[in-house]
Design an enzyme around this catalytic site. Structure first.
Site, short mmCIF file in Angstrom:
data_model
loop_
_atom_site.label_atom_id
_atom_site.label_comp_id
_atom_site.label_asym_id
_atom_site.label_seq_id
_atom_site.Cartn_x
_atom_site.Cartn_y
_atom_site.Cartn_z
N ASN A 11 0.86 -1.18 0.00
CA ASN A 11 0.00 0.00 0.00
C ASN A 11 0.90 1.23 0.00
O ASN A 11 1.49 1.56 1.02
CB ASN A 11 -0.88 -0.04 1.26
CG ASN A 11 -1.67 1.25 1.46
OD1 ASN A 11 -1.75 2.09 0.56
ND2 ASN A 11 -2.26 1.39 2.64
N TRP A 12 0.98 1.86 -1.15
CA TRP A 12 1.90 3.00 -1.27
C TRP A 12 1.35 4.27 -0.61
O TRP A 12 2.06 5.25 -0.48
CB TRP A 12 2.21 3.27 -2.75
CG TRP A 12 3.22 2.32 -3.32
CD1 TRP A 12 3.53 1.07 -2.86
CD2 TRP A 12 4.07 2.55 -4.45
NE1 TRP A 12 4.52 0.52 -3.63
CE2 TRP A 12 4.86 1.39 -4.63
CE3 TRP A 12 4.22 3.61 -5.36
CZ2 TRP A 12 5.80 1.27 -5.65
CZ3 TRP A 12 5.15 3.49 -6.38
CH2 TRP A 12 5.93 2.34 -6.52
N LYS A 13 0.08 4.25 -0.25
CA LYS A 13 -0.56 5.44 0.35
C LYS A 13 -0.32 6.65 -0.57
O LYS A 13 -0.27 6.48 -1.77
CB LYS A 13 -0.03 5.65 1.77
CG LYS A 13 -0.14 4.36 2.62
CD LYS A 13 0.12 4.59 4.07
CE LYS A 13 -0.03 3.27 4.82
NZ LYS A 13 0.09 3.40 6.27
N HIS A 96 -9.29 1.21 5.28
CA HIS A 96 -8.00 1.41 5.93
C HIS A 96 -8.17 2.40 7.08
O HIS A 96 -8.96 3.33 7.00
CB HIS A 96 -6.97 1.93 4.92
CG HIS A 96 -5.58 1.94 5.48
ND1 HIS A 96 -5.13 2.94 6.31
CD2 HIS A 96 -4.57 1.05 5.35
CE1 HIS A 96 -3.88 2.65 6.67
NE2 HIS A 96 -3.52 1.52 6.10
N GLU A 98 -6.54 4.81 8.03
CA GLU A 98 -6.36 6.23 7.68
C GLU A 98 -7.61 6.80 7.02
O GLU A 98 -7.92 7.98 7.18
CB GLU A 98 -5.11 6.38 6.79
CG GLU A 98 -3.84 6.19 7.61
CD GLU A 98 -2.67 5.58 6.87
OE1 GLU A 98 -2.67 5.59 5.62
OE2 GLU A 98 -1.75 5.08 7.55
N GLU A 166 -5.00 -4.81 11.04
CA GLU A 166 -3.96 -3.80 11.20
C GLU A 166 -4.20 -3.02 12.50
O GLU A 166 -5.03 -2.09 12.52
CB GLU A 166 -3.98 -2.81 10.03
CG GLU A 166 -3.73 -3.45 8.69
CD GLU A 166 -3.20 -2.45 7.68
OE1 GLU A 166 -2.10 -2.64 7.20
OE2 GLU A 166 -3.90 -1.44 7.43
N GLY A 172 2.87 2.35 10.73
CA GLY A 172 3.85 3.42 10.55
C GLY A 172 4.63 3.78 11.80
O GLY A 172 5.31 4.81 11.83
N SER A 211 3.69 -2.02 10.33
CA SER A 211 5.14 -2.09 10.53
C SER A 211 5.74 -3.44 10.16
O SER A 211 6.67 -3.92 10.82
CB SER A 211 5.51 -1.70 11.98
OG SER A 211 5.17 -0.34 12.22
N GLY A 232 2.88 -1.11 4.24
CA GLY A 232 2.90 0.30 3.88
C GLY A 232 4.30 0.75 3.53
O GLY A 232 4.79 0.51 2.43
N GLY A 233 4.96 1.38 4.48
CA GLY A 233 6.27 2.01 4.24
C GLY A 233 7.27 1.11 3.53
O GLY A 233 7.95 1.56 2.59
P1 PGA Z 1 3.10 0.38 7.57
O1 PGA Z 1 1.61 0.57 7.05
O2 PGA Z 1 3.60 -0.90 6.98
O3 PGA Z 1 3.84 1.58 7.06
O4 PGA Z 1 3.02 0.32 9.06
C1 PGA Z 1 0.76 -0.52 6.96
C2 PGA Z 1 -0.58 -0.09 6.42
O5 PGA Z 1 -1.04 1.00 6.77
O6 PGA Z 1 -1.21 -0.82 5.63
#
Ligand code: PGA
Length: 249
Positions: A11-13, A96, A98, A166, A172, A211, A232-233
């Site tokens: 997930n590149w956000k 998600h 966010e 999650e 993050g 993470s 994510g990251g």
């Molecule tokens: P992260 O994000 O790997 O940067 O913690 C995961 C996500 O939000 O799907």
């Protein structure tokens, strides 16, 4: 229990300009030989047509990060599930944390989006997860149970649906739950899917997200009930994403 193929979705956000396309090329090149694990990349909408072209002919699927519940209409800035399908996407993330947090998405909205994904022939990746306050209060399992009950529409009771657990406080932050905590939640999710959807529910993959990094992926992916990762990251760098995929394979 049926063995489910693992899925690693990046997930590149809101990250990535055209200059990031070589990372996608590197992922495609590096994914050869990773045939035992399903891979997907969910780039920002602006990059999606270009990423889709790079992924064409590769086993790596394209996914969206969100979709609107309607197929089309006067919804400025939104993207429908049908539009993702039109682009060749196979997955779309819905709910998600966010989106829930910054766009005030309720479980009902998430369920409508997941239903839209099913309508368009996509696999929804439906996200659930507790906040730190909920975890500290001992409410994790009841929070997750409620989110599952309300965020998964009946239409999503099918084998290609994906759930992502999650913990909000792990996203993050570099913090992750203990392996026992991950297992406890994944087992509970598996039981809820089994109870509600039976055989189809037992085929639904449950990803862990929050993470996930190259150095903790192997441990997390070996936890019973973990069917892959939503990353994510660490999905922004081909080497890290591939290392996580490797840990699954
Ligand atoms: P992260 O994000 O790997 O940067 O913690 C995961 C996500 O939000 O799907």
């Amino acid at each position: 229990m049926a063995e489910r193929r693992k899925l690693v979705a990046g997930n590149w956000k809101m990250n990535g300009l055209r200059s990031a396309l070589p990372e996608v090329q590197a992922i495609v090149a590096g994914a050869r030989g990773l045939g035992q694990v399903d891979l997907a990349i969910c780039p920002p909408s602006t990059l999606s047509p270009m990423v889709g072209e790079v992924l064409l002919g590769s086993p790596i699927a394209l996914g969206g990060q969100d979709c609107h519940a309607s197929a089309n209409g006067a919804f400025t800035g939104d993207v429908s599930a049908e539009m993702w399908a039109d682009l060749g996407a196979r997955f779309v993330i819905v709910g998600h944390s966010e989106r829930r947090q910054y766009h005030a998405e309720t479980d009902a909205i998430v369920a409508a989006k997941a239903a839209a994904a099913c309508r368009a022939g996509l696999s929804p990746i439906i996200c659930v997860g507790e906040s730190l306050a909920e975890r500290d209060a001992g409410d994790t399992l009841s929070v997750i149970a409620g989110q599952l009950a309300r965020s998964i529409p009946d239409e999503a009771g099918r084998p290609d649906t994906v759930i992502a657990y999650e913990p909000v406080w792990a996203i993050g932050t570099g913090r992750t739950p203990t392996l026992a905590q991950v297992e406890e939640v994944h087992q509970a999710i598996g039981r809820a899917l089994d109870a509600r959807f039976g055989a189809a529910g037992r085929q639904i993959r449950v990803l862990y997200g929050g993470s996930v990094k190259p150095d903790n992926a192997a441990q997390l992916m070996a936890v019973p009930g973990v069917d892959g990762a939503l990353v994510g990251g660490a999905s922004l760098k081909a080497a890290d994403f591939l290392a996580i995929a490797q840990a699954c394979a």
